[in-house]
Scaffold this motif. Sequence first.
Motif, PDB file in Angstrom:
ATOM      1  N   ASP A 166      32.875  27.218  46.449  1.00 38.87           N
ATOM      2  CA  ASP A 166      33.542  27.336  45.152  1.00 38.87           C
ATOM      3  C   ASP A 166      35.013  26.986  45.318  1.00 38.87           C
ATOM      4  N   GLU A 167      35.435  25.914  44.646  1.00 40.43           N
ATOM      5  CA  GLU A 167      36.833  25.525  44.738  1.00 40.43           C
ATOM      6  C   GLU A 167      37.712  26.552  44.023  1.00 40.43           C
ATOM      7  N   CYS A 168      38.843  26.885  44.639  1.00 36.87           N
ATOM      8  CA  CYS A 168      39.810  27.750  43.968  1.00 36.87           C
ATOM      9  C   CYS A 168      40.372  27.010  42.758  1.00 36.87           C
ATOM     10  N   GLN A 169      40.591  27.729  41.690  1.00 31.42           N
ATOM     11  CA  GLN A 169      41.162  27.125  40.493  1.00 31.42           C
ATOM     12  C   GLN A 169      42.658  27.418  40.460  1.00 31.42           C
ATOM     13  N   LYS A 196      39.711  18.857  39.117  1.00 30.62           N
ATOM     14  CA  LYS A 196      38.857  19.341  40.198  1.00 30.62           C
ATOM     15  C   LYS A 196      39.268  18.727  41.534  1.00 30.62           C
ATOM     16  N   ASN A 232      36.971  16.398  33.735  1.00 29.17           N
ATOM     17  CA  ASN A 232      37.833  17.219  34.586  1.00 29.17           C
ATOM     18  C   ASN A 232      37.884  16.697  36.021  1.00 29.17           C
ATOM     19  N   ASP A 260      42.291  20.661  42.637  1.00 27.88           N
ATOM     20  CA  ASP A 260      41.889  21.979  43.143  1.00 27.88           C
ATOM     21  C   ASP A 260      41.372  21.863  44.576  1.00 27.88           C
ATOM     22  N   HIS A 297      49.156  22.235  40.017  1.00 29.47           N
ATOM     23  CA  HIS A 297      48.730  20.837  39.934  1.00 29.47           C
ATOM     24  C   HIS A 297      49.932  19.899  39.865  1.00 29.47           C
TER      25      HIS A 297
END
Length: 219
Positions: free
Chosen positions: A28-31, A11, A7, A14, A37
């Motif tokens: 924490d990365e936003c998804q 990632k 991934n 993101d 994307h």
Amino acid sequence: MPSLQHNFIPKLKDHLLSRLYQYEYDGDECQFTAVDHNHLHFVNNLNNVTELKTFRVNYTSYDVRRQQDFMQPGHGCTIMVLSREDGPGIHPFWYAQVIRAFRIPIIHVAPDTCNRSQQIMEVLWVRWLSTEPGYRWGFKEACLPKVGFVPATNDDAFGFLEPSLVICGCHLIPAFSQGRTDTLLRHGESIARQPGETDDWCAFYVNMYVLSFYLPYIF
């Protein structure tokens, strides 16, 4: 571009989208969705990405002097950033090994974007370390902070970081008495390890030092 994870690209997108939308970094990365994307394009399909051999970090030392760390991404390049955790007893810093540093040209074409022209974004690809649970450290305990690599089975073991968040470089000392292990990352050579190594140190001590100097009294 190298990859340790299936991934890697999602990632990375993101991370870049979080910065483009100016979301505050909290670890924490936003998804984002697949549609989000698709609105983020790598110029020439990542063929124009530049891998930086060095990077510099400006910081203020404890004696209020301007300093600069000159670092080379790879094994032994470790950094510290402010912790985004709250609560009593929380360690004030997070630590990471910088695997690679990239300069990535991108184009963001989302309907709500404010800039549709090509942009250059600099990114650090890092392997995170975490503090050892229950371990007491500090001057009172006469112990250095202890950290270890986050197991690769954790989705947050590797990530991306904006270079401006780096405070400075740090010196990690292997906890030699605890030995080495291949349970944190699968056995074998890896881009996250020094060439020829097939495992990792179980833990490290975070080196601390106090800069002192003598000012003579003038009578």
